[in-house]
Design a protein around this motif. Structure first.
Motif, PDB file in Angstrom:
ATOM      1  N   GLY A 122       7.911   7.798  11.812  1.00  0.00           N
ATOM      2  CA  GLY A 122       7.630   7.574  10.393  1.00  0.00           C
ATOM      3  C   GLY A 122       6.950   6.229  10.204  1.00  0.00           C
ATOM      4  N   LEU A 123       6.520   5.961   8.970  1.00  0.00           N
ATOM      5  CA  LEU A 123       5.766   4.727   8.688  1.00  0.00           C
ATOM      6  C   LEU A 123       6.202   4.135   7.350  1.00  0.00           C
ATOM      7  N   VAL A 124       6.279   2.813   7.316  1.00  0.00           N
ATOM      8  CA  VAL A 124       6.578   2.100   6.067  1.00  0.00           C
ATOM      9  C   VAL A 124       5.516   1.012   5.876  1.00  0.00           C
ATOM     10  N   SER A 125       4.809   1.076   4.748  1.00  0.00           N
ATOM     11  CA  SER A 125       3.761   0.090   4.471  1.00  0.00           C
ATOM     12  C   SER A 125       3.653  -0.087   2.962  1.00  0.00           C
ATOM     13  N   GLY A 126       2.730  -0.937   2.514  1.00  0.00           N
ATOM     14  CA  GLY A 126       2.489  -1.066   1.073  1.00  0.00           C
ATOM     15  C   GLY A 126       2.981  -2.380   0.478  1.00  0.00           C
ATOM     16  N   ALA A 127       3.608  -3.251   1.314  1.00  0.00           N
ATOM     17  CA  ALA A 127       4.036  -4.552   0.791  1.00  0.00           C
ATOM     18  C   ALA A 127       2.807  -5.391   0.443  1.00  0.00           C
ATOM     19  N   ALA A 128       1.723  -5.155   1.199  1.00  0.00           N
ATOM     20  CA  ALA A 128       0.509  -5.947   0.979  1.00  0.00           C
ATOM     21  C   ALA A 128      -0.702  -5.062   0.687  1.00  0.00           C
ATOM     22  N   HIS A 129      -0.493  -3.759   0.559  1.00  0.00           N
ATOM     23  CA  HIS A 129      -1.607  -2.842   0.259  1.00  0.00           C
ATOM     24  C   HIS A 129      -1.277  -2.061  -1.008  1.00  0.00           C
ATOM     25  N   SER A 130      -2.329  -1.660  -1.736  1.00  0.00           N
ATOM     26  CA  SER A 130      -2.107  -0.806  -2.913  1.00  0.00           C
ATOM     27  C   SER A 130      -1.589   0.553  -2.446  1.00  0.00           C
ATOM     28  N   THR A 131      -1.002   1.286  -3.386  1.00  0.00           N
ATOM     29  CA  THR A 131      -0.509   2.629  -3.056  1.00  0.00           C
ATOM     30  C   THR A 131      -1.648   3.507  -2.541  1.00  0.00           C
ATOM     31  N   ALA A 132      -2.793   3.448  -3.197  1.00  0.00           N
ATOM     32  CA  ALA A 132      -3.917   4.298  -2.779  1.00  0.00           C
ATOM     33  C   ALA A 132      -4.271   4.033  -1.312  1.00  0.00           C
ATOM     34  N   ASP A 133      -4.367   2.751  -0.936  1.00  0.00           N
ATOM     35  CA  ASP A 133      -4.753   2.427   0.450  1.00  0.00           C
ATOM     36  C   ASP A 133      -3.640   2.763   1.441  1.00  0.00           C
ATOM     37  N   THR A 134      -2.408   2.768   0.979  1.00  0.00           N
ATOM     38  CA  THR A 134      -1.289   3.081   1.876  1.00  0.00           C
ATOM     39  C   THR A 134      -1.172   4.585   2.110  1.00  0.00           C
ATOM     40  N   VAL A 135      -1.327   5.368   1.035  1.00  0.00           N
ATOM     41  CA  VAL A 135      -1.029   6.804   1.194  1.00  0.00           C
ATOM     42  C   VAL A 135      -2.242   7.655   1.559  1.00  0.00           C
ATOM     43  N   ARG A 136      -3.463   7.153   1.287  1.00  0.00           N
ATOM     44  CA  ARG A 136      -4.646   7.985   1.564  1.00  0.00           C
ATOM     45  C   ARG A 136      -4.681   8.486   3.021  1.00  0.00           C
ATOM     46  N   PRO A 137      -4.420   7.609   4.027  1.00  0.00           N
ATOM     47  CA  PRO A 137      -4.420   8.128   5.410  1.00  0.00           C
ATOM     48  C   PRO A 137      -3.396   9.257   5.604  1.00  0.00           C
ATOM     49  N   ALA A 138      -2.237   9.132   4.980  1.00  0.00           N
ATOM     50  CA  ALA A 138      -1.207  10.178   5.140  1.00  0.00           C
ATOM     51  C   ALA A 138      -1.660  11.486   4.495  1.00  0.00           C
ATOM     52  N   LEU A 139      -2.293  11.390   3.323  1.00  0.00           N
ATOM     53  CA  LEU A 139      -2.758  12.613   2.651  1.00  0.00           C
ATOM     54  C   LEU A 139      -3.826  13.305   3.497  1.00  0.00           C
ATOM     55  N   GLN A 140      -4.663  12.492   4.135  1.00  0.00           N
ATOM     56  CA  GLN A 140      -5.768  13.070   4.913  1.00  0.00           C
ATOM     57  C   GLN A 140      -5.332  13.555   6.302  1.00  0.00           C
ATOM     58  N   ILE A 141      -4.335  12.894   6.890  1.00  0.00           N
ATOM     59  CA  ILE A 141      -4.009  13.171   8.306  1.00  0.00           C
ATOM     60  C   ILE A 141      -2.677  13.922   8.442  1.00  0.00           C
ATOM     61  N   ILE A 142      -1.641  13.422   7.815  1.00  0.00           N
ATOM     62  CA  ILE A 142      -0.312  14.041   7.962  1.00  0.00           C
ATOM     63  C   ILE A 142      -0.250  15.329   7.143  1.00  0.00           C
ATOM     64  N   LYS A 143      -0.776  15.267   5.927  1.00  0.00           N
ATOM     65  CA  LYS A 143      -0.878  16.402   4.990  1.00  0.00           C
ATOM     66  C   LYS A 143       0.495  16.954   4.562  1.00  0.00           C
ATOM     67  N   THR A 144       0.412  17.872   3.581  1.00  0.00           N
ATOM     68  CA  THR A 144       1.662  18.390   3.011  1.00  0.00           C
ATOM     69  C   THR A 144       2.244  19.535   3.847  1.00  0.00           C
ATOM     70  N   LYS A 145       3.546  19.730   3.670  1.00  0.00           N
ATOM     71  CA  LYS A 145       4.262  20.811   4.371  1.00  0.00           C
ATOM     72  C   LYS A 145       3.738  22.164   3.902  1.00  0.00           C
ATOM     73  N   PRO A 146       3.853  23.194   4.745  1.00  0.00           N
ATOM     74  CA  PRO A 146       3.425  24.522   4.310  1.00  0.00           C
ATOM     75  C   PRO A 146       4.103  24.895   2.989  1.00  0.00           C
TER      76      PRO A 146
END
Ligand SMILES: CC(C)(COP(=O)(O)OP(=O)(O)OC[C@H]1O[C@@H](n2cnc3c(N)ncnc32)[C@H](O)[C@@H]1OP(=O)(O)O)[C@@H](O)C(=O)NCCC(=O)NCCS
Ligand SMILES: CC(=O)OP(=O)(O)O
Length: 325
Positions: A122-146
């Motif tokens: 798992g990953l924890v980030s966003g203390a120094a990045h905006s939400t958009a910059d933190t979650v965009r990689p996850a939306l593009q790579i990890i993606k949502t569950k079936p």
């Protein structure tokens, strides 16, 4: 109550050695939490950054980092493997050159790929990045569950014995009825993870038809869809907050509802309402706001508020580790 909640989570993850990635290796709050987690042997932290710089910063802060893995993307031996997998996952949306540049330059993309490749849990980030910059990689790579179209972000709001779930406070700017229904069902599931038996209120500025507009109709339709998706869930709306939360007001405004001022999961009609709402409860109401916890992703990636402290990082890491089990 907050400490009980986290003792239970600690028990759940202790000894499991979940590998959690922290892309913001030079942030003081992150390093403080990582040092505590590593010393307590609760998770196996992976910090992204230049090894010398991370160690120097830790030493300036008087912190020890026992058994903490530090990975510098510029020295990472398996970078070619990561680049290939990233290009394949993006399926024509990124060139090899752009992928390599992103993985070298953007620690959130690099960290997210470690999770995607099963090199971390798992990953924890966003203390120094905006939400958009933190979650965009996850939306593009990890993606949502079936079966899940959208990820969303909940806060567990805690004050003494009181515990509530607020959603979506982090991701979907203008959710439609289908999105709201899905957020409601997912939030009810997340509530159970925190021993909250969900009673869901779909919020609006209208209660049971007291006003009519496209905004209120959107929530009415969301209630219908959510009941279809989860017939056994205790859920109703549309409610103003007082009708959902105050029994005497519920008696007047929604006497026939299954919710009688006893809702504990609150679904906001837009991100404006949700994000403003949680921050008001936190800053004026003295609630502890734990999150945002992202729900619906294939693997846990969680985003901190930039206003977080080291304790928030520590707690969100426990949640991330528990989500990964
Ligand atoms: C979340 C957010 C960053 C996504 O916006 P974006 O980067 O412009 O996203 P895009 O529309 O370009 O989509 C990028 C990818 O993410 C996916 N995506 C976007 N929103 C998604 C969601 N809610 N759930 C799952 N996937 C989503 C898209 O399908 C797309 O996937 P693809 O590239 O594989 O086709 C944007 O909605 C946002 O900024 N939200 C508000 C965040 C915020 O500031 N919150 C307040 C503080 S917590
Ligand atoms: C959740 C949230 O509002 O995050 P930030 O404060 O970083 O914008």
């Amino acid at each position: 109550m907050s400490s009980d909640l986290f003792s239970a989570l600690k028990e759940k993850v202790a000894g499991k050695q979940r590998k959690i990635v922290f892309p913001e290796g030079l942030d003081e709050r992150i390093l403080t939490a990582v040092s505590r987690l590593a010393n307590e042997q609760i998770v196996a932290p992976i910090v992204i950054g230049n090894e010398e710089a991370v160690k120097q910063k830790a030493s300036e802060l008087g912190l020890t980092l026992p058994n903490v893995e530090i990975i510098d993307p510029h020295q990472y031996e398996e970078m070619d493997e990561l680049v290939r997998a990233f290009v394949e996952r993006r399926n024509g949306k990124v060139t090899e050159e752009a992928a390599r540049k992103l993985l070298f330059d953007d620690e959130n993309y690099f960290g997210t790929m470690l999770v995607y490749m099963d090199k971390a849990h798992g990953l924890v980030s966003g203390a120094a990045h905006s939400t958009a910059d933190t979650v965009r990689p996850a939306l593009q790579i990890i993606k949502t569950k079936p079966g899940i179209r959208k990820t969303s972000g909940v806060f567990i709001m805690v004050r003494g014995e009181e515990k509530y779930v607020f959603a979506d406070c982090a991701i979907n700017i203008a959710p439609d009825s289908q999105d709201l229904a899905e957020i409601a069902v997912e939030s009810a599931n997340t509530a159970k993870m925190f021993d909250i038996e969900p009673r869901v209120a779909m919020l609006s500025f209208s209660t049971k038809g007291s006003a009519k507009s496209p905004e209120t109709e959107k929530v009415v339709e969301a209630v219908r869809l959510a009941k279809e998706m989860a017939p056994d869930l205790v859920l109703d709306g549309e409610f103003q907050f007082d009708a959902a939360f105050v029994p005497s007001v519920a008696k007047k405004k929604a006497p026939d509802s299954v919710i009688q001022g006893d809702a504990n999961v609150f679904i906001f009609p837009s991100l404006e309402a949700g994000n403003i709402g949680y921050k008001i409860a936190q800053r004026l109401g003295n609630f502890e706001a734990i999150g945002p916890i992202l729900q619906g992703l294939n693997k846990p990636v969680n985003d901190l508020s930039r206003g977080c402290n080291a304790e928030d990082v520590y707690k969100l890491t426990l949640i991330t580790a528990a989500q990964s089990l």
